[in-house]
Write a protein that holds these residues in place. Sequence first.
Motif, PDB file in Angstrom:
ATOM      1  N   UNK A  37       0.320  -0.424 -46.197  1.00  0.00           N
ATOM      2  CA  UNK A  37      -0.369   0.869 -46.032  1.00  0.00           C
ATOM      3  C   UNK A  37       0.590   2.039 -45.915  1.00  0.00           C
ATOM      4  N   UNK A  38       1.665   1.994 -46.632  1.00  0.00           N
ATOM      5  CA  UNK A  38       2.659   3.060 -46.507  1.00  0.00           C
ATOM      6  C   UNK A  38       2.464   4.197 -47.499  1.00  0.00           C
ATOM      7  N   UNK A  39       1.510   4.062 -48.417  1.00  0.00           N
ATOM      8  CA  UNK A  39       1.255   5.175 -49.345  1.00  0.00           C
ATOM      9  C   UNK A  39       0.717   6.371 -48.572  1.00  0.00           C
ATOM     10  N   UNK A  40       1.072   7.570 -49.015  1.00  0.00           N
ATOM     11  CA  UNK A  40       0.654   8.768 -48.294  1.00  0.00           C
ATOM     12  C   UNK A  40      -0.448   9.533 -49.028  1.00  0.00           C
ATOM     13  N   UNK A  41      -0.732   9.136 -50.263  1.00  0.00           N
ATOM     14  CA  UNK A  41      -1.640   9.950 -51.067  1.00  0.00           C
ATOM     15  C   UNK A  41      -3.054   9.402 -51.154  1.00  0.00           C
ATOM     16  N   UNK A  42      -3.327   8.268 -50.519  1.00  0.00           N
ATOM     17  CA  UNK A  42      -4.677   7.712 -50.549  1.00  0.00           C
ATOM     18  C   UNK A  42      -4.943   6.945 -49.255  1.00  0.00           C
ATOM     19  N   UNK A  43      -6.188   6.911 -48.800  1.00  0.00           N
ATOM     20  CA  UNK A  43      -6.515   6.217 -47.554  1.00  0.00           C
ATOM     21  C   UNK A  43      -6.333   4.704 -47.702  1.00  0.00           C
ATOM     22  N   UNK A  44      -5.601   4.119 -46.779  1.00  0.00           N
ATOM     23  CA  UNK A  44      -5.338   2.689 -46.809  1.00  0.00           C
ATOM     24  C   UNK A  44      -5.469   2.103 -45.409  1.00  0.00           C
ATOM     25  N   UNK A  45      -5.978   0.871 -45.342  1.00  0.00           N
ATOM     26  CA  UNK A  45      -6.083   0.146 -44.078  1.00  0.00           C
ATOM     27  C   UNK A  45      -5.696  -1.307 -44.307  1.00  0.00           C
ATOM     28  N   UNK A  46      -5.325  -1.974 -43.241  1.00  0.00           N
ATOM     29  CA  UNK A  46      -5.162  -3.424 -43.277  1.00  0.00           C
ATOM     30  C   UNK A  46      -5.823  -4.005 -42.037  1.00  0.00           C
ATOM     31  N   UNK A  47      -6.252  -5.262 -42.157  1.00  0.00           N
ATOM     32  CA  UNK A  47      -6.897  -5.962 -41.050  1.00  0.00           C
ATOM     33  C   UNK A  47      -6.064  -7.176 -40.651  1.00  0.00           C
ATOM     34  N   UNK A  48      -5.851  -7.351 -39.355  1.00  0.00           N
ATOM     35  CA  UNK A  48      -5.199  -8.543 -38.845  1.00  0.00           C
ATOM     36  C   UNK A  48      -6.233  -9.410 -38.128  1.00  0.00           C
ATOM     37  N   UNK A  49      -5.813 -10.565 -37.670  1.00  0.00           N
ATOM     38  CA  UNK A  49      -6.660 -11.403 -36.830  1.00  0.00           C
ATOM     39  C   UNK A  49      -6.451 -11.048 -35.357  1.00  0.00           C
ATOM     40  N   UNK A 100      -9.090 -18.460 -42.925  1.00  0.00           N
ATOM     41  CA  UNK A 100      -7.633 -18.314 -42.781  1.00  0.00           C
ATOM     42  C   UNK A 100      -7.012 -17.199 -43.612  1.00  0.00           C
ATOM     43  N   UNK A 101      -7.724 -16.702 -44.611  1.00  0.00           N
ATOM     44  CA  UNK A 101      -7.140 -15.680 -45.487  1.00  0.00           C
ATOM     45  C   UNK A 101      -7.558 -14.262 -45.121  1.00  0.00           C
ATOM     46  N   UNK A 102      -8.359 -14.098 -44.069  1.00  0.00           N
ATOM     47  CA  UNK A 102      -8.902 -12.786 -43.725  1.00  0.00           C
ATOM     48  C   UNK A 102      -8.459 -12.321 -42.351  1.00  0.00           C
ATOM     49  N   UNK A 103      -8.377 -10.992 -42.203  1.00  0.00           N
ATOM     50  CA  UNK A 103      -8.281 -10.367 -40.902  1.00  0.00           C
ATOM     51  C   UNK A 103      -9.674  -9.978 -40.439  1.00  0.00           C
ATOM     52  N   UNK A 104      -9.766  -9.521 -39.200  1.00  0.00           N
ATOM     53  CA  UNK A 104     -11.060  -9.171 -38.621  1.00  0.00           C
ATOM     54  C   UNK A 104     -11.375  -7.708 -38.897  1.00  0.00           C
ATOM     55  N   UNK A 105     -12.555  -7.459 -39.443  1.00  0.00           N
ATOM     56  CA  UNK A 105     -12.972  -6.085 -39.736  1.00  0.00           C
ATOM     57  C   UNK A 105     -13.474  -5.439 -38.451  1.00  0.00           C
ATOM     58  N   UNK A 106     -12.536  -4.949 -37.693  1.00  0.00           N
ATOM     59  CA  UNK A 106     -12.806  -4.335 -36.393  1.00  0.00           C
ATOM     60  C   UNK A 106     -11.771  -3.249 -36.169  1.00  0.00           C
ATOM     61  N   UNK A 107     -12.173  -2.188 -35.445  1.00  0.00           N
ATOM     62  CA  UNK A 107     -11.280  -1.060 -35.234  1.00  0.00           C
ATOM     63  C   UNK A 107      -9.951  -1.441 -34.628  1.00  0.00           C
ATOM     64  N   UNK A 117      -5.829  -7.449 -46.295  1.00  0.00           N
ATOM     65  CA  UNK A 117      -5.855  -8.322 -45.122  1.00  0.00           C
ATOM     66  C   UNK A 117      -4.465  -8.880 -44.870  1.00  0.00           C
ATOM     67  N   UNK A 118      -4.047  -8.780 -43.626  1.00  0.00           N
ATOM     68  CA  UNK A 118      -2.798  -9.386 -43.165  1.00  0.00           C
ATOM     69  C   UNK A 118      -3.209 -10.473 -42.182  1.00  0.00           C
ATOM     70  N   UNK A 119      -3.507 -11.673 -42.665  1.00  0.00           N
ATOM     71  CA  UNK A 119      -4.173 -12.678 -41.828  1.00  0.00           C
ATOM     72  C   UNK A 119      -3.258 -13.357 -40.814  1.00  0.00           C
TER      73      UNK A 119
END
Length: 289
Positions: free
Chosen positions: A102-114, A133-140, A180-182
Amino acid sequence: MLSILMPAKNEALHIEAALRSIEKISDLVFEVIVVDDGSDDETCNVVENLAFSFVTLIKSGGVGKAQAFNLAYENASGDVFILLAADDLLIAESIHERIKPIKAVDKPQISYCKLKSFSADSKYNAMTLPKNPSLGLESGGCMAFNRSFAQLAFPIPSFLPNEDVWMMLHARYSSVEATHAPTVGILYRIHENNSYKRGVSYSQINEQMWVRQRAIFYFYENYKSKLPPQKQRALLIAFLLQLLRYLGFSKIICFIPEAPLKERVKLLLNSSARLYAIRERFYSFFSGR
């Protein structure tokens, strides 16, 4: 720079551990913005006595959790952000994996961890969520996001009781790139001082859920002109489902095919005292699916 936003209210017992978990971050410039939201215990004294150079302490006087997050964001200097509760622990070794996408500065980016829970109550202890096992949790709290996303999501409406639903609405319905960064990035403490109470009556649970999910309609009213028709419809269906759940209309929930089956099952299990008791009895099984 990484900015960690941390509201705190009456967390004198836990905030030192939270800050020490952040202290372990290496090879990265970071700051923590702690907003004491009108604590009447020793929270402020604990933070001040630790005297960490990476911590900025702001005393809000008691403005509510959402506004405390807003104050933290307003005083943050980072280009990447993480939200962390003052009673949780950060897994410092996970940070680089979480922010790498998520290091780009020109567009909104997010990642999810567990996250992994810990609690004195064995029912809530040692759950790693989500179970895929391949997903992070979609939570704030499991999100890492760049400033472009932050500019979409902040300020969080101050009347909301928490940040989670508002952040997730932006993640799902705005034009955001999600990855996702699981890996487990947070140890989530479940205890009696959580803002979302467990072990209380179903009527209290029902109200807690409803006041959070009302954010859906507020989001729709504020952003519908910017959304394509299919997303507008999806938001209205999501709000309808929450309203049906709140009112206990379990049978109708079953017959709304636009909602994914997994979502309908989740809503059903929270739509009556009887079904919620089943969900609580098998809490670990149903969580994180």
